[in-house]
Motif scaffolding. Structure first.
Motif, PDB file in Angstrom:
ATOM      1  N   LYS A  58       3.364   4.830   7.506  1.00 15.13           N
ATOM      2  CA  LYS A  58       2.555   6.042   7.382  1.00 15.13           C
ATOM      3  C   LYS A  58       2.621   6.599   5.964  1.00 15.13           C
ATOM      4  O   LYS A  58       1.623   7.095   5.435  1.00 15.13           O
ATOM      5  CB  LYS A  58       3.038   7.091   8.383  1.00 15.13           C
ATOM      6  N   ARG A  59       3.808   6.504   5.330  1.00 18.04           N
ATOM      7  CA  ARG A  59       3.960   6.991   3.947  1.00 18.04           C
ATOM      8  C   ARG A  59       3.006   6.269   3.002  1.00 18.04           C
ATOM      9  O   ARG A  59       2.388   6.883   2.138  1.00 18.04           O
ATOM     10  CB  ARG A  59       5.400   6.771   3.459  1.00 18.04           C
ATOM     11  N   HIS A  60       2.938   4.976   3.173  1.00 19.27           N
ATOM     12  CA  HIS A  60       2.156   4.176   2.222  1.00 19.27           C
ATOM     13  C   HIS A  60       0.692   4.024   2.638  1.00 19.27           C
ATOM     14  O   HIS A  60      -0.060   3.292   1.984  1.00 19.27           O
ATOM     15  CB  HIS A  60       2.822   2.815   2.030  1.00 19.27           C
ATOM     16  N   LEU A  61       0.315   4.702   3.699  1.00 21.59           N
ATOM     17  CA  LEU A  61      -1.100   4.793   4.058  1.00 21.59           C
ATOM     18  C   LEU A  61      -1.685   6.134   3.625  1.00 21.59           C
ATOM     19  O   LEU A  61      -2.814   6.458   3.981  1.00 21.59           O
ATOM     20  CB  LEU A  61      -1.283   4.609   5.573  1.00 21.59           C
ATOM     21  N   GLU A  62      -0.909   6.886   2.840  1.00 22.86           N
ATOM     22  CA  GLU A  62      -1.425   8.129   2.268  1.00 22.86           C
ATOM     23  C   GLU A  62      -2.324   7.800   1.073  1.00 22.86           C
ATOM     24  O   GLU A  62      -2.423   6.657   0.648  1.00 22.86           O
ATOM     25  CB  GLU A  62      -0.261   9.031   1.833  1.00 22.86           C
ATOM     26  N   PHE A  63      -2.950   8.824   0.529  1.00 19.42           N
ATOM     27  CA  PHE A  63      -3.876   8.630  -0.593  1.00 19.42           C
ATOM     28  C   PHE A  63      -3.214   7.847  -1.727  1.00 19.42           C
ATOM     29  O   PHE A  63      -2.070   8.103  -2.092  1.00 19.42           O
ATOM     30  CB  PHE A  63      -4.350   9.986  -1.118  1.00 19.42           C
ATOM     31  N   MET A  64      -3.964   6.895  -2.276  1.00 20.21           N
ATOM     32  CA  MET A  64      -3.436   6.037  -3.333  1.00 20.21           C
ATOM     33  C   MET A  64      -4.551   5.707  -4.323  1.00 20.21           C
ATOM     34  O   MET A  64      -5.641   5.271  -3.930  1.00 20.21           O
ATOM     35  CB  MET A  64      -2.872   4.757  -2.715  1.00 20.21           C
ATOM     36  N   ALA A  65      -4.307   5.921  -5.607  1.00 24.53           N
ATOM     37  CA  ALA A  65      -5.290   5.586  -6.641  1.00 24.53           C
ATOM     38  C   ALA A  65      -4.552   5.239  -7.923  1.00 24.53           C
ATOM     39  O   ALA A  65      -3.860   6.081  -8.493  1.00 24.53           O
ATOM     40  CB  ALA A  65      -6.250   6.746  -6.875  1.00 24.53           C
ATOM     41  N   CYS A  66      -4.698   3.991  -8.354  1.00 23.12           N
ATOM     42  CA  CYS A  66      -4.013   3.543  -9.570  1.00 23.12           C
ATOM     43  C   CYS A  66      -4.771   2.359 -10.159  1.00 23.12           C
ATOM     44  O   CYS A  66      -5.519   1.663  -9.452  1.00 23.12           O
ATOM     45  CB  CYS A  66      -2.568   3.145  -9.243  1.00 23.12           C
ATOM     46  N   THR A  67      -4.612   2.132 -11.442  1.00 21.78           N
ATOM     47  CA  THR A  67      -5.226   0.966 -12.081  1.00 21.78           C
ATOM     48  C   THR A  67      -4.659  -0.310 -11.467  1.00 21.78           C
ATOM     49  O   THR A  67      -3.436  -0.476 -11.433  1.00 21.78           O
ATOM     50  CB  THR A  67      -4.952   0.971 -13.594  1.00 21.78           C
ATOM     51  N   PHE A 102       3.663  -9.322  -5.332  1.00 21.07           N
ATOM     52  CA  PHE A 102       2.863  -9.695  -6.503  1.00 21.07           C
ATOM     53  C   PHE A 102       1.519 -10.295  -6.088  1.00 21.07           C
ATOM     54  O   PHE A 102       0.465  -9.889  -6.593  1.00 21.07           O
ATOM     55  CB  PHE A 102       3.644 -10.690  -7.362  1.00 21.07           C
ATOM     56  N   THR A 103       1.536 -11.262  -5.186  1.00 21.52           N
ATOM     57  CA  THR A 103       0.284 -11.910  -4.773  1.00 21.52           C
ATOM     58  C   THR A 103      -0.624 -10.939  -4.023  1.00 21.52           C
ATOM     59  O   THR A 103      -1.843 -10.952  -4.201  1.00 21.52           O
ATOM     60  CB  THR A 103       0.574 -13.135  -3.890  1.00 21.52           C
ATOM     61  N   ARG A 104      -0.048 -10.084  -3.200  1.00 15.49           N
ATOM     62  CA  ARG A 104      -0.856  -9.130  -2.444  1.00 15.49           C
ATOM     63  C   ARG A 104      -1.446  -8.047  -3.346  1.00 15.49           C
ATOM     64  O   ARG A 104      -2.460  -7.441  -2.988  1.00 15.49           O
ATOM     65  CB  ARG A 104      -0.004  -8.475  -1.341  1.00 15.49           C
ATOM     66  N   SER A 105      -0.842  -7.814  -4.494  1.00 16.36           N
ATOM     67  CA  SER A 105      -1.372  -6.799  -5.411  1.00 16.36           C
ATOM     68  C   SER A 105      -2.760  -7.174  -5.928  1.00 16.36           C
ATOM     69  O   SER A 105      -3.533  -6.305  -6.337  1.00 16.36           O
ATOM     70  CB  SER A 105      -0.421  -6.604  -6.594  1.00 16.36           C
ATOM     71  N   CYS A 106      -3.092  -8.457  -5.900  1.00 16.29           N
ATOM     72  CA  CYS A 106      -4.397  -8.911  -6.385  1.00 16.29           C
ATOM     73  C   CYS A 106      -5.537  -8.481  -5.458  1.00 16.29           C
ATOM     74  O   CYS A 106      -6.699  -8.585  -5.829  1.00 16.29           O
ATOM     75  CB  CYS A 106      -4.404 -10.430  -6.544  1.00 16.29           C
ATOM     76  N   THR A 107      -5.203  -8.000  -4.255  1.00 14.76           N
ATOM     77  CA  THR A 107      -6.232  -7.595  -3.297  1.00 14.76           C
ATOM     78  C   THR A 107      -6.405  -6.076  -3.264  1.00 14.76           C
ATOM     79  O   THR A 107      -7.095  -5.560  -2.373  1.00 14.76           O
ATOM     80  CB  THR A 107      -5.858  -8.072  -1.887  1.00 14.76           C
ATOM     81  N   TYR A 121       5.678  -8.737 -14.636  1.00 12.39           N
ATOM     82  CA  TYR A 121       6.851  -8.059 -15.178  1.00 12.39           C
ATOM     83  C   TYR A 121       6.915  -6.592 -14.776  1.00 12.39           C
ATOM     84  O   TYR A 121       7.992  -5.999 -14.720  1.00 12.39           O
ATOM     85  CB  TYR A 121       6.868  -8.186 -16.702  1.00 12.39           C
ATOM     86  N   GLY A 122       5.756  -5.992 -14.482  1.00 13.86           N
ATOM     87  CA  GLY A 122       5.746  -4.595 -14.071  1.00 13.86           C
ATOM     88  C   GLY A 122       6.502  -4.382 -12.783  1.00 13.86           C
ATOM     89  O   GLY A 122       7.178  -3.356 -12.600  1.00 13.86           O
ATOM     90  N   LEU A 123       6.419  -5.330 -11.855  1.00 13.91           N
ATOM     91  CA  LEU A 123       7.126  -5.209 -10.584  1.00 13.91           C
ATOM     92  C   LEU A 123       8.635  -5.173 -10.810  1.00 13.91           C
ATOM     93  O   LEU A 123       9.342  -4.350 -10.203  1.00 13.91           O
ATOM     94  CB  LEU A 123       6.747  -6.379  -9.677  1.00 13.91           C
ATOM     95  N   THR A 157       1.743  -2.898  -9.629  1.00 13.95           N
ATOM     96  CA  THR A 157       3.042  -3.453  -9.250  1.00 13.95           C
ATOM     97  C   THR A 157       4.187  -2.627  -9.822  1.00 13.95           C
ATOM     98  O   THR A 157       5.284  -2.611  -9.258  1.00 13.95           O
ATOM     99  CB  THR A 157       3.180  -4.906  -9.716  1.00 13.95           C
ATOM    100  N   LEU A 158       3.949  -1.967 -10.956  1.00 14.77           N
ATOM    101  CA  LEU A 158       4.986  -1.092 -11.514  1.00 14.77           C
ATOM    102  C   LEU A 158       5.288   0.046 -10.549  1.00 14.77           C
ATOM    103  O   LEU A 158       6.453   0.376 -10.286  1.00 14.77           O
ATOM    104  CB  LEU A 158       4.517  -0.542 -12.866  1.00 14.77           C
TER     105      LEU A 158
END
Length: 274
Positions: free
Chosen positions: A64-73, A20-25, A162-164, A78-79
């Motif tokens: 490596k999976r989570h260093l792939e392309f990522m784009a979200c609001t 949750f806290t890291r999502s702010c970055t 709550y989304g997390l 967190t959802l």
């Protein structure tokens, strides 16, 4: 491998707080190649450390999976992180789990989530916050900036929190049901309509543009603005808005438009037209 059950999760509340806290970055390391991938991976590290602390090979593949392309609001990321964490948890507990589905599900959910998040937060809520903030600030009320920050940030942090949990518990099922019932498309449409209505109201109430030049005979002078208001109230603010919209559509930079607007206003006031 980490064991898991339906009633007992391998992930702890501390892990979720760190996500949750890291999502702010999320947008602090944005780049043109993979956009938000660095900080999304940074978000997932507490989860991955918990699940793969005894399996360095699995940890490496997960990173490596989570260093792939990522784009979200950012407000609802967190959802998505909750959904990925749930799948990583299943992968750690089940040796027959197909790891490629984690990336596939993440990619398939990014689009619908961004559509809802952008429409609600950037297209609607931010517009409302600006309208309220400008209305108070224009009269010198300190509540202007305070209300602006509260309106945009309070819902954002509630959704993050709550989304997390929703994503971790039943995020995949929620989006599957929402997609099948056209819920996402309806939410996006309603948010877009509301955002346009708010923009229209802001133009009429916050854009101040009037002509003070008077016409008539001596002793019976009438401002031109009076005749314009009789034709259509707030006509000039609407014209100014559409001119700005047209210029933006022509790919003219915002700073260029602002400089032009400042110069135009200064000249008009100096000549006594505005």
């Amino acid at each position: 491998m980490t064991t898991n059950s339906k009633n007992e999760r391998a992930l702890t509340k501390k892990d979720l707080r760190q996500v949750f806290t890291r999502s702010c970055t999320l947008d602090s390391a944005w780049n043109y190649e993979r956009q938000q991938h660095i900080n999304f991976c940074y978000m997932m590290i507490p989860v991955l450390k918990r699940l793969y602390k005894d399996d360095s090979a699995a940890m490496s593949r997960a990173l490596k999976r989570h260093l792939e392309f990522m784009a979200c609001t950012p407000h609802i990321v967190t959802l998505l992180a909750g959904v990925c964490a749930s799948m990583e948890e299943e992968n750690a507990a089940n040796s027959d789990f197909d790891e490629s589905t984690i990336s596939a599900v993440k990619v398939s959910l990014m689009g619908p989530m961004a559509a809802v998040g952008d429409s609600f937060f950037w297209g609607t809520l931010l517009t409302i916050a600006i309208g309220v903030g400008v209305s108070f600030s224009s009269s010198g009320n300190i509540m202007g900036p305070i209300l602006f920050l509260l309106i945009i940030n309070v819902p954002a942090f509630l959704v993050r929190f709550y989304g997390l949990r929703i994503g971790l518990n039943n995020g995949m099922k929620f989006f599957a049901d929402a997609s099948n019932s056209d819920t996402i498309a309806r939410i996006t449409k309603v948010a877009s309509i509301l955002g346009l209505m708010v923009v229209g109201a802001m133009v009429a109430t916050t854009v101040s543009f009037s002509i003070t030049y008077e016409v008539g005979v001596e002793g019976a002078m009438t401002p031109i603005q009076t005749y314009i208001d009789q034709i259509m109230p707030c006509l000039l603010p609407a014209v100014a808005f559409f001119v700005m919209y047209y210029l933006l559509g022509k790919k003219i930079k915002t700073t260029t438009i602002l400089i032009f607007l400042i110069v135009f206003s200064c000249v008009g006031c100096y000549l006594g037209i505005f």
